[in-house]
Design an enzyme around this catalytic site. Structure first.
Site, PDB file in Angstrom:
ATOM      1  N   ARG A 121     118.873 -37.893  89.137  1.00  0.00           N
ATOM      2  CA  ARG A 121     119.672 -38.697  88.216  1.00  0.00           C
ATOM      3  C   ARG A 121     120.630 -37.810  87.433  1.00  0.00           C
ATOM      4  NH1 ARG A 121     117.040 -40.481  84.135  1.00  0.00           N
ATOM      5  NH2 ARG A 121     118.524 -42.135  83.640  1.00  0.00           N
ATOM      6  N   LYS A 186     106.824 -33.574  85.413  1.00  0.00           N
ATOM      7  CA  LYS A 186     107.473 -34.437  86.398  1.00  0.00           C
ATOM      8  C   LYS A 186     106.890 -34.210  87.786  1.00  0.00           C
ATOM      9  CE  LYS A 186     112.084 -35.986  87.823  1.00  0.00           C
ATOM     10  NZ  LYS A 186     113.506 -35.963  87.432  1.00  0.00           N
ATOM     11  N   ARG A 326     109.084 -35.788  71.921  1.00  0.00           N
ATOM     12  CA  ARG A 326     109.074 -34.767  70.874  1.00  0.00           C
ATOM     13  C   ARG A 326     107.640 -34.409  70.492  1.00  0.00           C
ATOM     14  NH1 ARG A 326     110.756 -36.694  66.315  1.00  0.00           N
ATOM     15  NH2 ARG A 326     110.964 -38.877  66.904  1.00  0.00           N
TER      16      ARG A 326
END
Length: 333
Positions: A121, A186, A326
């Site tokens: 992406r 990921k 975060r």
């Protein structure tokens, strides 16, 4: 590297083969064998060389097999699929299907052992070492225009996650819109490219890149975010051919359901697999015409597939952008 596929097939047994024997099998000289071996190494294949014994792969590899993939597919999925095109190396499987989209039927599939220019992406490079991961694209035709396909990216992410669960991965989730993550790292991503006009039919190319057994030495310095692979996440060996069949099966299940009922029929599943819900996040994107970032707490997605983020008591929706989690210490504003 015209003899690369044949050479890799010979070496895939993990045994030693002399340069002379390899040359004899391929009908080429030893210098040409060495050149092919160098080409394999450049695609990420680890080849050991031992004087007096010859060459072998650092570890045996499972090569993609059309026969094995088709054998692992249920009849319902085979009936929905078109031709399966298996290549040794391409720029990218998505690009190949896009080039041929005008002549291909819905359900056409393209896989490659390696990609020279794998894409993720936002135009990012997708690291694509040879014969270690899965690079798969599926062309699908919808009777409706692109405007009616809101939420498709999320559905694709869920399908890829279900395929990974089929091969033993547990504890993974989907990070909006369609990254599969395991323990915050990921594991897989999807790239969806579509064409069509409002009110008409759409042609969609769905690409899935899945880390199966990523070489750590190659990934070091090449991947700028935490990553995981299916072998680590499942705790055991993962067949790339079976995983390819599972991805195609799950997509063939999900896409007709999405066509009939939209994102709404997947909302319960999304909520149970949402890797961001309730976490403090930063959304990076273009806001008010300029690059920037906004912080808040992820609150799921809406009926159109937009990410919802609570910011100072206000719920904002994002249709595009990059999202990062975060640290807890910087939790919600």
């Amino acid at each position: 590297m015209s003899h690369g596929p044949e050479l890799l097939r010979i070496l895939s047994d993990g045994r030693f083969h002399s340069g002379e024997a390899l040359g004899g099998s391929l009908g080429i000289g030893r210098a040409a064998v060495w050149k092919c071996l160098r080409g394999l190494r450049e695609t990420g294949v680890e080849v050991d060389s031992v004087p007096g014994r010859g060459y072998r792969l650092a570890e045996p590899l499972e090569l993609l097999s059309e026969q094995d993939i088709l054998r692992a597919l249920p009849a319902s999925a085979r009936a929905r699929l078109g031709p399966l095109d298996l290549r040794f190396e391409l720029d990218s499987t998505n690009s190949e299907l896009l080039r041929r989209a005008a002549t291909l039927p819905s359900g056409a599939v393209c896989l490659a052992e390696a990609q020279r220019a794998g894409r993720g992406r936002q135009g990012r490079r997708w690291l694509s070492p040879c014969a270690r991961n899965l690079y798969l694209s599926l062309l699908w035709r919808f009777p409706r225009g692109p405007d009616a396909l809101a939420g498709l990216a999320l559905v694709v992410g869920l399908a890829v996650l279900r395929a990974l669960e089929d091969v033993g991965v547990r504890g993974a989730g989907v990070k909006w819109p369609n990254d599969v993550v395991w323990r915050g790292a990921k594991l897989a991503g999807a790239l969806i490219e579509l064409s069509g006009e409002s009110g008409g039919a759409s042609c969609v190319v769905i690409g899935a890149g899945i880390n199966v057994s990523m070489p750590h030495a190659l990934a070091r310095g090449e991947i700028d975010q935490p990553w995981a692979d299916a072998v680590t996440a499942s705790g055991g060996a993962v067949s790339r051919n079976r995983l390819a069949a599972c991805v195609l099966h799950r997509l063939c299940e999900a896409l007709p359901r999405f066509e009939a009922g939209g994102l709404g029929v997947f909302m319960d599943e999304w909520r149970s697999r949402d890797a961001l819900d309730g976490l403090p996040v930063t959304v990076h994107g273009v806001f008010a015409g300029r690059d920037g970032e906004e912080r808040g707490t992820a609150r799921g997605v809406d009926a159109g597939g937009a990410l919802l983020v609570e910011h100072r008591g206000e719920l904002r929706r994002y249709l595009s952008g990059d999202v990062s989690v975060r640290a807890a210490a910087g939790a919600a504003p």
